[in-house]
Design a protein around this motif. Structure first.
Motif, PDB file in Angstrom:
ATOM      1  N   CYS A  29      37.805  44.294  38.806  1.00 22.41           N
ATOM      2  CA  CYS A  29      37.552  43.343  37.719  1.00 22.41           C
ATOM      3  C   CYS A  29      36.065  43.012  37.752  1.00 22.41           C
ATOM      4  CB  CYS A  29      38.383  42.068  37.883  1.00 22.41           C
ATOM      5  SG  CYS A  29      38.086  40.849  36.578  1.00 22.41           S
ATOM      6  N   ILE A 175      45.247  37.797  34.986  1.00 24.37           N
ATOM      7  CA  ILE A 175      44.185  38.783  35.204  1.00 24.37           C
ATOM      8  C   ILE A 175      44.240  39.306  36.630  1.00 24.37           C
ATOM      9  CG2 ILE A 175      41.684  39.106  35.359  1.00 24.37           C
ATOM     10  CD1 ILE A 175      41.426  37.151  32.991  1.00 24.37           C
ATOM     11  N   ASN A 179      45.082  43.175  37.651  1.00 25.83           N
ATOM     12  CA  ASN A 179      44.062  43.915  38.377  1.00 25.83           C
ATOM     13  C   ASN A 179      44.510  44.261  39.797  1.00 25.83           C
ATOM     14  OD1 ASN A 179      41.096  43.203  40.091  1.00 25.83           O
ATOM     15  ND2 ASN A 179      41.324  44.996  38.812  1.00 25.83           N
ATOM     16  N   VAL A 186      39.503  45.913  34.709  1.00 26.97           N
ATOM     17  CA  VAL A 186      39.230  44.800  33.791  1.00 26.97           C
ATOM     18  C   VAL A 186      37.726  44.602  33.652  1.00 26.97           C
ATOM     19  CG1 VAL A 186      39.550  42.335  33.337  1.00 26.97           C
ATOM     20  CG2 VAL A 186      41.396  43.652  34.412  1.00 26.97           C
ATOM     21  N   THR A 199      38.557  35.387  39.747  1.00 22.44           N
ATOM     22  CA  THR A 199      39.202  36.570  39.179  1.00 22.44           C
ATOM     23  C   THR A 199      38.466  37.877  39.432  1.00 22.44           C
ATOM     24  OG1 THR A 199      38.071  36.197  37.065  1.00 22.44           O
ATOM     25  CG2 THR A 199      40.273  35.254  37.300  1.00 22.44           C
ATOM     26  N   SER A 200      37.151  37.838  39.646  1.00 25.83           N
ATOM     27  CA  SER A 200      36.341  39.054  39.577  1.00 25.83           C
ATOM     28  C   SER A 200      35.948  39.595  40.947  1.00 25.83           C
ATOM     29  CB  SER A 200      35.081  38.794  38.748  1.00 25.83           C
ATOM     30  OG  SER A 200      35.418  38.354  37.450  1.00 25.83           O
TER      31      SER A 200
END
Length: 231
Positions: A29, A175, A179, A186, A199-200
């Motif tokens: 992500c 998310i 992922n 993503v 999230t990333s």
């Protein structure tokens, strides 16, 4: 997964994207960040074929998308959730979701069960018009509509904008599930740092149409935030 090389774009005399080189790693992500007006949405529009770049190339895996129209790119495996959601307000929730079915490679004619499992509210409201849903519910519908395509890459343009905090939490959970558990790649455009950190895996920062920083989330330090992200 997604490779963007030497991408340039103009609006009239204004040079809006400058020699962009970006790699979105498969299975990760990646968050695209930057202040308003630096070219993030313009870049996404180029990726989706809504704007034709002046020069450069866009590839998804081994497939060159650069010269393809938006309609020709649709079956390539990119699910796009645009800023502002852009659902069809007069269609029902179910009809909004069904729009993506003809693009699926397996030609499935039914909405996949996992869409309703991810978003139970969409099943509860599947016969209601999209325009009657709250902002948070419309955002879930927009994500569900993109997932119906069975994409390899999911692009979300500011999915938390104007959304109540509890739904922001749900979207973050979804998310992460897509992922980490399912392995969907993503690309996320987002301004909220706590959401990004939650999230990333990676980040890319744009400023004035250029890529100015990138790296893993542990490298997103206070100096970068102050210089490029703080209003």
């Amino acid at each position: 997964m997604l490779s963007i090389s030497n991408l340039n774009q103009f609006y009239g005399e204004s040079h809006t994207l400058w020699d962009l080189d970006i790699e979105i790693e498969e299975g990760k992500c990646t968050c695209l960040m930057g202040r308003n007006g630096v070219g993030k949405t313009t870049l996404l529009n180029c990726v989706m074929g809504l704007i034709q770049p002046a020069s450069g190339s866009i590839k998804l895996g081994d497939k060159d998308l650069t010269s393809l129209s938006a309609e020709q790119r649709a079956p390539s495996g990119i699910g796009y959730v645009p800023q502002g959601r852009q659902i069809f307000p007069m269609l029902t929730v179910e009809e909004n979701l069904q729009i993506g079915l003809p693009i699926r490679k397996d030609k499935k004619k039914q909405i996949p069960d996992f869409i309703y499992e991810l978003f139970p509210v969409l099943h509860e409201m599947k016969h209601r018009r999209g325009g009657d849903l709250s902002g948070g519910q419309q955002q879930q519908l927009a994500i569900g509509r993109a997932l119906v395509l069975d994409p390899k890459l999911l692009i979300l343009d500011e999915p938390t904008e104007g959304i109540q905090p509890n739904i922001v939490q749900e979207i973050g959970d979804i998310i992460r599930k897509l992922n980490k558990d399912i392995g969907l790649t993503v690309l996320l455009v987002e301004q909220k740092l706590p959401f990004v950190r939650r999230t990333s895996d990676n980040f890319i920062i744009m400023d004035r149409g250029r890529k100015v920083a990138m790296g893993g989330l542990e490298e997103l330090n206070d100096d970068l935030v102050r210089e490029y992200l703080t209003v």
